[in-house]
Design a protein around this motif. Sequence first.
Motif, short mmCIF file in Angstrom:
data_model
loop_
_atom_site.label_atom_id
_atom_site.label_comp_id
_atom_site.label_asym_id
_atom_site.label_seq_id
_atom_site.Cartn_x
_atom_site.Cartn_y
_atom_site.Cartn_z
N THR A 179 0.73 -1.21 -0.02
CA THR A 179 0.00 0.04 -0.11
C THR A 179 0.76 1.23 -0.14
OG1 THR A 179 -1.77 -1.25 1.15
CG2 THR A 179 -1.79 1.33 1.37
N ASN A 183 3.22 0.98 -11.32
CA ASN A 183 1.65 0.98 -11.97
C ASN A 183 1.74 -0.33 -12.66
OD1 ASN A 183 0.81 3.47 -10.99
ND2 ASN A 183 1.82 4.46 -12.47
N TRP A 188 -0.91 -2.44 -14.84
CA TRP A 188 -2.39 -2.26 -15.54
C TRP A 188 -3.28 -3.15 -15.05
CZ3 TRP A 188 -4.14 -5.94 -18.56
CH2 TRP A 188 -3.57 -7.07 -19.02
N ASP A 217 -4.59 -3.34 -9.07
CA ASP A 217 -4.45 -2.10 -8.24
C ASP A 217 -3.69 -2.68 -6.86
OD1 ASP A 217 -4.22 0.29 -6.93
OD2 ASP A 217 -6.57 0.47 -6.52
N ARG A 277 -2.51 -0.91 -4.42
CA ARG A 277 -2.92 -0.19 -3.04
C ARG A 277 -3.99 -1.04 -2.64
NH1 ARG A 277 -3.08 5.90 -2.93
NH2 ARG A 277 -2.23 5.51 -0.67
#
Length: 89
Positions: free
Chosen positions: A17, A23, A25, A28, A30
């Motif tokens: 987190t 990044n 794709w 996610d 986080r």
Amino acid sequence: MGIGSGIFLIAVGAILTFAIRANVWWVDLRAVGWVFILAGLTVLLTTLWYWQDRRKRARTLIVEENRLSHPTAMMPPPPDPPPPTAPPS
């Protein structure tokens, strides 16, 4: 699972987190980190709850006493052993 597993999940979740800034794709990171943190907290709290429950059960003492309906006959004490004798010479 136990306390160590809960702390491990929280640590991995916090790393995903707050520490990783990649990044990707298809996921996610986080959100996955927060899921790990919540899972770790759940494991930690569940383990502590079970330990608390186990401590309460360990204090319960059950004493069972059986008494005979008739008195038992007293056995006489065994006789004294014979005195030692001197070896023949």
